[in-house]
Write a protein that holds these residues in place. Structure first.
Motif, PDB file in Angstrom:
ATOM      1  N   ARG A   1       0.993  -1.378  -0.048  1.00  0.00           N
ATOM      2  CA  ARG A   1       0.223  -0.155  -0.008  1.00  0.00           C
ATOM      3  C   ARG A   1       1.050   1.314  -0.025  1.00  0.00           C
ATOM      4  NH1 ARG A   1      -4.958  -2.096   1.268  1.00  0.00           N
ATOM      5  NH2 ARG A   1      -4.811  -4.222   1.402  1.00  0.00           N
ATOM      6  N   PRO A   2       1.209   2.175  -1.128  1.00  0.00           N
ATOM      7  CA  PRO A   2       1.933   3.276  -1.329  1.00  0.00           C
ATOM      8  C   PRO A   2       1.168   4.364   0.023  1.00  0.00           C
ATOM      9  CG  PRO A   2      -0.124   3.323  -2.754  1.00  0.00           C
ATOM     10  CD  PRO A   2       0.025   1.878  -2.380  1.00  0.00           C
ATOM     11  N   SER A   3       2.176   4.928   0.265  1.00  0.00           N
ATOM     12  CA  SER A   3       1.999   5.567   1.133  1.00  0.00           C
ATOM     13  C   SER A   3       1.418   7.392   0.919  1.00  0.00           C
ATOM     14  CB  SER A   3       3.468   6.725   1.692  1.00  0.00           C
ATOM     15  OG  SER A   3       4.875   6.939   1.112  1.00  0.00           O
ATOM     16  N   GLY A   4       0.436   7.903   1.871  1.00  0.00           N
ATOM     17  CA  GLY A   4       0.195   8.570   1.098  1.00  0.00           C
ATOM     18  C   GLY A   4      -1.623   8.390   0.669  1.00  0.00           C
ATOM     19  N   VAL A   5      -1.484   7.090   0.824  1.00  0.00           N
ATOM     20  CA  VAL A   5      -3.010   6.752  -0.052  1.00  0.00           C
ATOM     21  C   VAL A   5      -4.032   6.512   1.553  1.00  0.00           C
ATOM     22  CG1 VAL A   5      -4.527   4.505  -0.356  1.00  0.00           C
ATOM     23  CG2 VAL A   5      -2.269   5.176  -2.031  1.00  0.00           C
ATOM     24  N   PHE A   6      -4.927   6.813   1.062  1.00  0.00           N
ATOM     25  CA  PHE A   6      -5.895   7.097   3.079  1.00  0.00           C
ATOM     26  C   PHE A   6      -6.801   5.692   2.697  1.00  0.00           C
ATOM     27  CE2 PHE A   6      -6.931  11.296   0.246  1.00  0.00           C
ATOM     28  CZ  PHE A   6      -6.642  11.935   1.658  1.00  0.00           C
ATOM     29  N   ASP A   7      -6.337   5.228   4.199  1.00  0.00           N
ATOM     30  CA  ASP A   7      -6.213   3.732   4.496  1.00  0.00           C
ATOM     31  C   ASP A   7      -7.354   4.434   5.130  1.00  0.00           C
ATOM     32  OD1 ASP A   7      -6.387   1.232   5.298  1.00  0.00           O
ATOM     33  OD2 ASP A   7      -4.124   0.935   5.479  1.00  0.00           O
ATOM     34  N   ASP A   8      -8.269   3.784   5.148  1.00  0.00           N
ATOM     35  CA  ASP A   8      -9.686   3.146   5.779  1.00  0.00           C
ATOM     36  C   ASP A   8      -9.748   2.405   7.281  1.00  0.00           C
ATOM     37  OD1 ASP A   8     -11.107   5.902   5.181  1.00  0.00           O
ATOM     38  OD2 ASP A   8     -12.350   4.906   3.670  1.00  0.00           O
ATOM     39  N   ALA A   9      -8.254   1.786   6.928  1.00  0.00           N
ATOM     40  CA  ALA A   9      -8.314   0.910   8.162  1.00  0.00           C
ATOM     41  C   ALA A   9      -7.296   1.450   9.476  1.00  0.00           C
ATOM     42  CB  ALA A   9      -7.747  -0.395   7.925  1.00  0.00           C
ATOM     43  N   PHE A  10      -7.720   3.019   9.667  1.00  0.00           N
ATOM     44  CA  PHE A  10      -6.511   3.804  10.821  1.00  0.00           C
ATOM     45  C   PHE A  10      -5.497   3.039  10.989  1.00  0.00           C
ATOM     46  CE2 PHE A  10     -10.594   4.824   9.981  1.00  0.00           C
ATOM     47  CZ  PHE A  10     -10.986   6.158   8.700  1.00  0.00           C
ATOM     48  N   ASP A  11      -5.647   2.736  12.890  1.00  0.00           N
ATOM     49  CA  ASP A  11      -4.752   1.809  13.441  1.00  0.00           C
ATOM     50  C   ASP A  11      -5.262   0.444  13.745  1.00  0.00           C
ATOM     51  OD1 ASP A  11      -6.773   3.020  14.773  1.00  0.00           O
ATOM     52  OD2 ASP A  11      -4.903   4.067  16.271  1.00  0.00           O
ATOM     53  N   ASP A  12      -6.304  -0.208  13.591  1.00  0.00           N
ATOM     54  CA  ASP A  12      -6.747  -1.126  13.480  1.00  0.00           C
ATOM     55  C   ASP A  12      -5.751  -1.992  13.531  1.00  0.00           C
ATOM     56  OD1 ASP A  12      -8.213  -3.721  14.524  1.00  0.00           O
ATOM     57  OD2 ASP A  12     -10.143  -2.326  13.915  1.00  0.00           O
ATOM     58  N   SER A  13      -4.829  -2.173  13.960  1.00  0.00           N
ATOM     59  CA  SER A  13      -3.848  -3.702  13.711  1.00  0.00           C
ATOM     60  C   SER A  13      -4.529  -4.804  13.995  1.00  0.00           C
ATOM     61  CB  SER A  13      -2.981  -4.135  15.204  1.00  0.00           C
ATOM     62  OG  SER A  13      -3.344  -3.696  16.377  1.00  0.00           O
ATOM     63  N   GLU A  14      -5.573  -5.479  14.240  1.00  0.00           N
ATOM     64  CA  GLU A  14      -5.815  -7.138  14.124  1.00  0.00           C
ATOM     65  C   GLU A  14      -6.750  -6.197  13.161  1.00  0.00           C
ATOM     66  OE1 GLU A  14      -8.004  -9.058  17.948  1.00  0.00           O
ATOM     67  OE2 GLU A  14      -8.433  -6.494  18.053  1.00  0.00           O
ATOM     68  N   LEU A  15      -7.306  -5.162  12.466  1.00  0.00           N
ATOM     69  CA  LEU A  15      -7.755  -5.368  11.231  1.00  0.00           C
ATOM     70  C   LEU A  15      -6.648  -5.463   9.495  1.00  0.00           C
ATOM     71  CD1 LEU A  15     -10.401  -4.949   9.204  1.00  0.00           C
ATOM     72  CD2 LEU A  15     -10.174  -2.361   9.745  1.00  0.00           C
ATOM     73  N   ILE A  16      -5.790  -4.392  10.201  1.00  0.00           N
ATOM     74  CA  ILE A  16      -4.459  -4.739   9.223  1.00  0.00           C
ATOM     75  C   ILE A  16      -4.288  -6.064   8.593  1.00  0.00           C
ATOM     76  CG2 ILE A  16      -2.490  -3.607   8.677  1.00  0.00           C
ATOM     77  CD1 ILE A  16      -3.801  -1.279  10.063  1.00  0.00           C
ATOM     78  N   ALA A  17      -4.142  -6.432  10.479  1.00  0.00           N
ATOM     79  CA  ALA A  17      -3.313  -8.263   9.808  1.00  0.00           C
ATOM     80  C   ALA A  17      -4.514  -8.972   9.652  1.00  0.00           C
ATOM     81  CB  ALA A  17      -3.224  -8.388  10.932  1.00  0.00           C
ATOM     82  N   ALA A  18      -5.687  -8.713   9.494  1.00  0.00           N
ATOM     83  CA  ALA A  18      -6.573  -9.731   8.704  1.00  0.00           C
ATOM     84  C   ALA A  18      -6.842  -9.329   7.200  1.00  0.00           C
ATOM     85  CB  ALA A  18      -7.805  -9.777  10.089  1.00  0.00           C
ATOM     86  N   ARG A  19      -6.617  -8.420   7.081  1.00  0.00           N
ATOM     87  CA  ARG A  19      -6.791  -8.035   5.765  1.00  0.00           C
ATOM     88  C   ARG A  19      -5.357  -8.569   5.233  1.00  0.00           C
ATOM     89  NH1 ARG A  19      -6.552  -1.319   4.675  1.00  0.00           N
ATOM     90  NH2 ARG A  19      -4.183  -1.760   5.242  1.00  0.00           N
TER      91      ARG A  19
END
Length: 334
Positions: free
Chosen positions: A14-32
């Protein structure tokens, strides 16, 4: 039925600067990330842990539904576990997102949402899918009905109230920024009856931003938010101060969509020229901007966010160490 995605496919950076609606949800980011590789178990476990935390469940499923393989992946999961309410909800929200992007028939998305609702009658998430569809593609009555069904299951559903506010803000543009407009009345009623620590206290600011979007789109105010006059005047100042005071007292680090509210607040303070308050909010936003409301009206959101952030943080730098102010100190400056 489309073929399921490969079990493994190259990991997408995921390139830097892209809007990411996962925010800081680390569990969600890992599952994604696991979902990106075709692994179902991590998402399955995530949604089981989320259980009936309805705001968090809706947020997480909406984020997962944006993934490019989500529709095929959810169909594969549902075929393997026909009784899974989680798989049905993920498929429903994925098809709703695809329909809004013109990649799926709205009727198929609505049918998937209703099927998911039948599997889990207490879950507002399938109805959130129907509200997303109605907000952009449906009638006022369909929007109101879907919103009512969401709130019947979770009265203070954050995402649903934002969607309803945005829809109401588009009514009667000729009325201007009348404080008695439907969008303002809805937001004020909601904020007044919500619990003291509810982030719905920020909804009047959201209504003001959404109303600006509608008025600018109709050509009734200048497209430059700072030059429009929309954020000046005694009533607008009172609205912003009430929301900012609420944030100082009740800031909720655990709410899954808190960065949405932070961005609306920072946008409002920036447009009003209140750089000290904006700087404190940009500190909390950190690396989690949202496309809305920085895209209003039709602006490039990344550039708009960075310009407002740089302006606020630059103006707030003290001579001593160059650090922006602590948010708890801002209230003493007003």
């Amino acid at each position: 039925m489309p073929s399921p995605p490969p079990l493994l496919h190259p990991r997408r950076e995921r390139p830097s600067g892209v809007f990411d609606d996962a925010f800081d949800d680390s569990e969600l980011i890992a599952a994604r990330a696991a979902q990106d590789q075709g692994r179902r178990q991590a998402v399955r476990a995530l949604l089981q842990r989320t259980a009936d935390d309805w705001d968090r469940r809706g947020h997480r499923i909406c984020v997962l539904a944006r993934e490019p393989y989500a529709a095929d992946w959810a169909r594969d999961w549902l075929a393997a576990e026909p009784g899974s309410a989680d798989a049905a909800a993920l498929l429903a929200l994925t098809l709703a997102r695809r329909a809004l992007n013109g990649k799926e028939e709205p009727a198929a998305a609505r049918a998937a949402c209703r099927a998911a609702a039948e599997r889990a009658p207490a879950d507002p998430t399938p109805w959130l899918g129907l509200l997303l569809l109605a907000r952009d593609l449906g009638t006022d009555e369909e929007t109101a009905d879907a919103f009512a069904e969401v709130c019947r299951r979770h009265r203070d559903h954050h995402h649903a109230h934002h969607l309803m506010t945005a829809r109401l803000a588009e009514l009667r543009p000729e009325a201007g920024a009348d404080p008695g407009h439907e969008a303002y009345a809805f937001a004020d009623r909601t904020a007044a009856r919500a619990p003291a620590d509810s982030p719905l206290a920020v909804l009047p600011v959201v209504a003001h931003a959404e109303r600006f979007r509608a008025l600018a789109a109709a050509g009734l105010v200048p497209a430059d938010p700072a030059a429009s006059g929309h954020w000046s005047g005694p009533w607008a100042r009172q609205l912003l101060e009430a929301a900012f005071d609420w944030w100082l007292e009740w800031e909720l680090d655990e709410h899954p969509r808190r960065h949405v509210d932070l961005n609306f607040l920072a946008h409002a303070m920036s447009c009003a020229g209140r750089t000290a308050e904006a700087a404190a909010l940009f500190q909390r936003i950190d690396r989690h901007p949202t496309a809305r409301p920085w895209s209003y009206p039709g602006r490039e959101p990344g550039a708009a966010f960075r310009a407002a952030r740089d302006r606020a943080l630059g103006a707030a730098q003290p001579a001593s160490d160059g650090a922006p102010p602590d948010p708890q100190e801002v209230i003493t400056e007003r």
